[in-house]
Motif scaffolding. Structure first.
Motif, PDB file in Angstrom:
ATOM      1  N   HIS A   1       0.846  -1.191   0.000  1.00  0.00           N
ATOM      2  CA  HIS A   1       0.000   0.000   0.000  1.00  0.00           C
ATOM      3  C   HIS A   1       0.884   1.244   0.000  1.00  0.00           C
ATOM      4  CE1 HIS A   1      -3.455  -2.505   1.340  1.00  0.00           C
ATOM      5  NE2 HIS A   1      -2.488  -3.198   1.917  1.00  0.00           N
ATOM      6  N   PHE A   2       0.524   2.222  -0.822  1.00  0.00           N
ATOM      7  CA  PHE A   2       1.276   3.466  -0.927  1.00  0.00           C
ATOM      8  C   PHE A   2       0.293   4.622  -0.816  1.00  0.00           C
ATOM      9  CE2 PHE A   2       3.445   0.167  -3.214  1.00  0.00           C
ATOM     10  CZ  PHE A   2       4.791   0.358  -2.977  1.00  0.00           C
ATOM     11  N   ASN A   3       0.349   5.384   0.280  1.00  0.00           N
ATOM     12  CA  ASN A   3      -0.532   6.544   0.415  1.00  0.00           C
ATOM     13  C   ASN A   3       0.091   7.724  -0.313  1.00  0.00           C
ATOM     14  OD1 ASN A   3      -2.573   5.340   1.864  1.00  0.00           O
ATOM     15  ND2 ASN A   3      -1.611   5.749   3.831  1.00  0.00           N
ATOM     16  N   ALA A   4      -0.691   8.302  -1.222  1.00  0.00           N
ATOM     17  CA  ALA A   4      -0.199   9.405  -2.051  1.00  0.00           C
ATOM     18  C   ALA A   4      -1.109  10.619  -1.868  1.00  0.00           C
ATOM     19  CB  ALA A   4      -0.188   8.984  -3.517  1.00  0.00           C
ATOM     20  N   PHE A   5      -0.532  11.728  -1.450  1.00  0.00           N
ATOM     21  CA  PHE A   5      -1.267  12.985  -1.305  1.00  0.00           C
ATOM     22  C   PHE A   5      -0.264  14.115  -1.193  1.00  0.00           C
ATOM     23  CE2 PHE A   5      -0.692  11.177   2.944  1.00  0.00           C
ATOM     24  CZ  PHE A   5      -0.206  12.245   3.683  1.00  0.00           C
ATOM     25  N   PRO A   6      -0.631  15.341  -1.516  1.00  0.00           N
ATOM     26  CA  PRO A   6      -1.907  15.789  -2.082  1.00  0.00           C
ATOM     27  C   PRO A   6      -1.961  15.490  -3.584  1.00  0.00           C
ATOM     28  CG  PRO A   6      -0.436  17.668  -1.871  1.00  0.00           C
ATOM     29  CD  PRO A   6       0.294  16.464  -1.306  1.00  0.00           C
ATOM     30  N   LEU A   7      -3.170  15.277  -4.058  1.00  0.00           N
ATOM     31  CA  LEU A   7      -3.415  15.035  -5.478  1.00  0.00           C
ATOM     32  C   LEU A   7      -4.472  16.008  -5.975  1.00  0.00           C
ATOM     33  CD1 LEU A   7      -3.573  11.120  -5.446  1.00  0.00           C
ATOM     34  CD2 LEU A   7      -1.683  12.543  -6.271  1.00  0.00           C
ATOM     35  N   PRO A   8      -4.507  16.266  -7.273  1.00  0.00           N
ATOM     36  CA  PRO A   8      -5.553  17.136  -7.807  1.00  0.00           C
ATOM     37  C   PRO A   8      -6.915  16.429  -7.805  1.00  0.00           C
ATOM     38  CG  PRO A   8      -3.866  16.661  -9.487  1.00  0.00           C
ATOM     39  CD  PRO A   8      -3.525  15.879  -8.267  1.00  0.00           C
ATOM     40  N   ALA A   9      -7.978  17.227  -7.715  1.00  0.00           N
ATOM     41  CA  ALA A   9      -9.331  16.673  -7.776  1.00  0.00           C
ATOM     42  C   ALA A   9      -9.583  16.084  -9.162  1.00  0.00           C
ATOM     43  CB  ALA A   9     -10.353  17.768  -7.476  1.00  0.00           C
ATOM     44  N   ASP A  10     -10.509  15.160  -9.239  1.00  0.00           N
ATOM     45  CA  ASP A  10     -10.950  14.533 -10.498  1.00  0.00           C
ATOM     46  C   ASP A  10      -9.837  13.777 -11.222  1.00  0.00           C
ATOM     47  OD1 ASP A  10     -13.523  15.566 -10.066  1.00  0.00           O
ATOM     48  OD2 ASP A  10     -12.934  17.465 -10.975  1.00  0.00           O
ATOM     49  N   LEU A  11      -8.816  13.368 -10.505  1.00  0.00           N
ATOM     50  CA  LEU A  11      -7.744  12.568 -11.083  1.00  0.00           C
ATOM     51  C   LEU A  11      -8.188  11.106 -11.076  1.00  0.00           C
ATOM     52  CD1 LEU A  11      -4.620  12.765 -11.870  1.00  0.00           C
ATOM     53  CD2 LEU A  11      -4.214  11.961  -9.550  1.00  0.00           C
TER      54      LEU A  11
ATOM     55  N   PRO B   1       6.857  -0.180  -7.663  1.00  0.00           N
ATOM     56  CA  PRO B   1       6.968   1.035  -6.853  1.00  0.00           C
ATOM     57  C   PRO B   1       7.551   2.210  -7.638  1.00  0.00           C
ATOM     58  CG  PRO B   1       7.592  -0.850  -5.533  1.00  0.00           C
ATOM     59  CD  PRO B   1       7.410  -1.350  -6.950  1.00  0.00           C
ATOM     60  N   THR B   2       8.516   1.951  -8.492  1.00  0.00           N
ATOM     61  CA  THR B   2       9.098   3.027  -9.302  1.00  0.00           C
ATOM     62  C   THR B   2       8.033   3.686 -10.165  1.00  0.00           C
ATOM     63  OG1 THR B   2      11.235   1.919  -9.335  1.00  0.00           O
ATOM     64  CG2 THR B   2      10.834   3.563 -11.063  1.00  0.00           C
ATOM     65  N   ASN B   3       7.195   2.892 -10.808  1.00  0.00           N
ATOM     66  CA  ASN B   3       6.131   3.446 -11.649  1.00  0.00           C
ATOM     67  C   ASN B   3       5.073   4.168 -10.813  1.00  0.00           C
ATOM     68  OD1 ASN B   3       7.361   2.490 -13.959  1.00  0.00           O
ATOM     69  ND2 ASN B   3       6.133   0.619 -14.031  1.00  0.00           N
ATOM     70  N   ILE B   4       4.777   3.645  -9.631  1.00  0.00           N
ATOM     71  CA  ILE B   4       3.804   4.309  -8.748  1.00  0.00           C
ATOM     72  C   ILE B   4       4.311   5.688  -8.371  1.00  0.00           C
ATOM     73  CG2 ILE B   4       2.761   4.264  -6.447  1.00  0.00           C
ATOM     74  CD1 ILE B   4       2.701   1.151  -6.755  1.00  0.00           C
ATOM     75  N   PHE B   5       5.567   5.771  -7.925  1.00  0.00           N
ATOM     76  CA  PHE B   5       6.112   7.075  -7.525  1.00  0.00           C
ATOM     77  C   PHE B   5       6.186   8.039  -8.707  1.00  0.00           C
ATOM     78  CE2 PHE B   5       7.295   4.679  -3.799  1.00  0.00           C
ATOM     79  CZ  PHE B   5       7.112   5.617  -2.775  1.00  0.00           C
ATOM     80  N   ALA B   6       6.518   7.551  -9.869  1.00  0.00           N
ATOM     81  CA  ALA B   6       6.557   8.421 -11.062  1.00  0.00           C
ATOM     82  C   ALA B   6       5.154   8.943 -11.381  1.00  0.00           C
ATOM     83  CB  ALA B   6       7.130   7.651 -12.250  1.00  0.00           C
ATOM     84  N   ALA B   7       4.152   8.077 -11.281  1.00  0.00           N
ATOM     85  CA  ALA B   7       2.770   8.504 -11.565  1.00  0.00           C
ATOM     86  C   ALA B   7       2.292   9.525 -10.542  1.00  0.00           C
ATOM     87  CB  ALA B   7       1.847   7.294 -11.588  1.00  0.00           C
ATOM     88  N   VAL B   8       2.626   9.310  -9.279  1.00  0.00           N
ATOM     89  CA  VAL B   8       2.222  10.253  -8.222  1.00  0.00           C
ATOM     90  C   VAL B   8       2.914  11.599  -8.424  1.00  0.00           C
ATOM     91  CG1 VAL B   8       2.388  10.745  -5.753  1.00  0.00           C
ATOM     92  CG2 VAL B   8       1.660   8.474  -6.530  1.00  0.00           C
ATOM     93  N   ARG B   9       4.204  11.575  -8.712  1.00  0.00           N
ATOM     94  CA  ARG B   9       4.915  12.833  -8.936  1.00  0.00           C
ATOM     95  C   ARG B   9       4.368  13.578 -10.159  1.00  0.00           C
ATOM     96  NH1 ARG B   9       9.830   9.737  -7.067  1.00  0.00           N
ATOM     97  NH2 ARG B   9      10.171  10.578  -4.979  1.00  0.00           N
ATOM     98  N   GLY B  10       4.037  12.822 -11.199  1.00  0.00           N
ATOM     99  CA  GLY B  10       3.450  13.449 -12.396  1.00  0.00           C
ATOM    100  C   GLY B  10       2.093  14.043 -12.093  1.00  0.00           C
ATOM    101  N   ALA B  11       1.264  13.348 -11.335  1.00  0.00           N
ATOM    102  CA  ALA B  11      -0.068  13.854 -10.975  1.00  0.00           C
ATOM    103  C   ALA B  11       0.045  15.082 -10.086  1.00  0.00           C
ATOM    104  CB  ALA B  11      -0.871  12.764 -10.266  1.00  0.00           C
ATOM    105  N   ALA B  12       0.995  15.093  -9.167  1.00  0.00           N
ATOM    106  CA  ALA B  12       1.143  16.217  -8.240  1.00  0.00           C
ATOM    107  C   ALA B  12       1.593  17.485  -8.967  1.00  0.00           C
ATOM    108  CB  ALA B  12       2.128  15.860  -7.131  1.00  0.00           C
ATOM    109  N   ARG B  13       2.288  17.334 -10.078  1.00  0.00           N
ATOM    110  CA  ARG B  13       2.739  18.509 -10.831  1.00  0.00           C
ATOM    111  C   ARG B  13       1.611  19.168 -11.598  1.00  0.00           C
ATOM    112  NH1 ARG B  13       7.065  14.973 -12.614  1.00  0.00           N
ATOM    113  NH2 ARG B  13       8.710  15.153 -11.071  1.00  0.00           N
ATOM    114  N   ASN B  14       0.568  18.400 -11.900  1.00  0.00           N
ATOM    115  CA  ASN B  14      -0.556  18.948 -12.704  1.00  0.00           C
ATOM    116  C   ASN B  14      -1.478  19.790 -11.880  1.00  0.00           C
ATOM    117  OD1 ASN B  14       0.431  17.662 -14.942  1.00  0.00           O
ATOM    118  ND2 ASN B  14      -0.814  15.832 -14.642  1.00  0.00           N
TER     119      ASN B  14
END
Length: 185
Positions: free
Chosen positions: A152-162, A172-185
């Motif tokens: 389990h990987f808790n990821a926050f803050p994230l944008p709404a409607d993602l 895990p590498t892909n999860i962290f990349a996806a979270v970092r990409g989402a957080a930049r948007n």
């Protein structure tokens, strides 16, 4: 003393679950079968608690009034819960309104939504309930991997409607990349 505990069920509804009632406004009414009960009223660890034994008679109302004192000075601190589940999670049957109600009743000031593989935003619910002055929220996702069990990987803050962060057949590498990409948007 012979009276069974009330039981509002495992699926929280309208502030009630098991033998607990959560009130976001500090007031409410609930029907109980006749009997003797021990009632505890509290508002989280920062406040005193009120306890009283009551007797409920058939067709009668028992009114309680409790004055809770702030006993812990938390000036300069925020009470937060960084790992919350509600209805979007398969393991939490609690509707968002009831999760918000329970947070406010317990004195939590910031809640982070971390539903399993769902990006959840409590803000519209908090606003609709008129509780924005008492509770802030952070949008998040608990990425719970499947088809390769990384955990389990808790990821926050994230944008709404993602959409949920990818969780099937990932690393895990892909999860962290996806979270970092989402957080930049």
């Amino acid at each position: 003393k012979g009276t069974s505990d009330p039981d509002w069920g495992d699926d929280p509804r309208e502030g009630g679950a098991l033998n607990v009632i959560f009130s976001d406004k500090g007031e409410g009414e609930r029907a109980l079968p006749p009997g003797r009960y021990h009632v505890t009223i509290d508002r989280g660890f920062e406040y005193s608690a009120f306890e009283k034994d009551i007797e409920v008679a058939a067709g009668k109302v028992v009114a309680l009034h409790a004055e809770l004192e702030r006993t812990v000075d938390t000036a300069g601190f925020i009470s937060a819960d960084l790992h919350l589940h509600a209805m979007p999670s398969p393991d939490a049957p609690q509707e968002l309104e009831d999760r918000v109600r329970s947070l406010v009743a317990a004195g939590v000031e910031v809640g982070v939504a971390t539903d399993h593989n769902a990006v959840t935003d409590y803000a519209p619910t908090i606003e609709a309930m008129g509780l924005g002055a008492r509770l802030a929220s952070v949008i998040g996702d608990e990425v719970t991997t499947k088809e390769v069990l990384w955990g389990h990987f808790n990821a926050f803050p994230l944008p709404a409607d993602l959409p949920p962060i990818p969780w099937k057949s990932t690393t895990p590498t892909n999860i962290f990349a996806a979270v970092r990409g989402a957080a930049r948007n």
